[in-house]
Design an enzyme around this catalytic site. Sequence first.
Site, PDB file in Angstrom:
ATOM      1  CE  LYS A   1     -13.576  -4.521   0.261  1.00 11.19           C
ATOM      2  NZ  LYS A   1     -12.484  -4.264   0.948  1.00 11.19           N
TER       3      LYS A   1
ATOM      4  CE  LYS B   1      -4.469  -1.907   0.798  1.00 16.29           C
ATOM      5  NZ  LYS B   1      -5.390  -2.300   1.610  1.00 16.29           N
TER       6      LYS B   1
ATOM      7  CE  LYS C   1      -5.345  -8.243  -1.207  1.00 12.18           C
ATOM      8  NZ  LYS C   1      -6.473  -8.048  -0.525  1.00 12.18           N
TER       9      LYS C   1
END
Length: 325
Positions: free
Chosen positions: A195, A110, A192
């Site tokens: 969202k 992130k 992966k």
Amino acid sequence: MKIFSGIQPTNQLHIGNYLGAVKQWVQLQENHECIYCIVDLHALTIPYDPKNLQEKIKETVIALIAAGLDPEKCIIFTQSHVKEHAELGWLLNTICPIGELERMTQYKDKSKKFKENINAGLLDYPVLMAGDVLLYKGQAVPVGKDQEQHVELMRTLARKFNQKFGKTFEEPKSLILQEGAKIMSLVDPKKKMSKSDDPKSCIFLFDTAEAITKKIMAATTDSGKDIKFNLTKKPGISNLLMIYSLLTGKTTQELEKEFAGKNYGEFKKSLAQVVVNYLEPFRKKQTEFAARDVYVQEILKQGAARAQKIAETTMREVKQKMGLI
Ligand code: AQP
């Protein structure tokens, strides 16, 4: 067993969230004491719009109920409504080595993805998450594979706390499914499904039949033309085979046989139909609950009240042990 797990109201739920986590939540509520949380405090660690956060929380609750959670069988609530989450998170910070946080894969990913917003909350995320579970003395945490490292830290913090202040917490274990624990992106099957990524990379639970079909037909596949399950050599087709298998109960070997001699296009068309059919009842329930705002708010209100009681009891014990009262 006492079960705790959470989901961020960052965007619509995708089939990875469902197959990796929420499907287990639904099964566990039948025989265990389950607490499920919309973790809005965690969602603040990545860029978001305060104007639509409440709407996203509501969408997330609706998605969870549409996917099968029953507020009569489990507690569903919003994290920030129980202030003890932030409080325990802070106390656990004081026993968490920074090095443990800096090596976390999610933090590294992130911080790369949101370079302009590498905030302290992003680093501290796993400590708050440890607080979430320990607050309810959770024993097991059903999550996708990506969260395994965070549950490991939870165990470390529970152990450290117990050693320092006396036995208080059990060390929670992660419940990770053997299959479906990591559904990959349709655009880049090495990453992966996420969202907050490109919507083309995700099948959202409430996508229309057209959108699902379009995304699956455009999904990245591999060179060659055989429908074979091989995660290293054929990550794209293997991811699609896994989704097919999980939604139909057929093994990947059975599917390889069924699609022997067929091309990628034929396989994808069949998968699209499977996904559309599986998600159809979810879409119907979503429409039904979207019109019942009062009911949805009541679920959260009652859930928070039930969670608050447990949280207060734990915090009293924690504060006593830490010398705060
Ligand atoms: N691709 C995935 N495959 C299997 N399980 C997954 N989970 C997430 N992605 C996959 C599991 O879903 C639960 C809820 O996840 P989350 O919302 O708390 O956060 P996340 O893991 O960061 O999920 P996303 O989709 O990647 O969200 P963003 O983009 O907002 O960060 C967790 O149990 C997770 O393991």
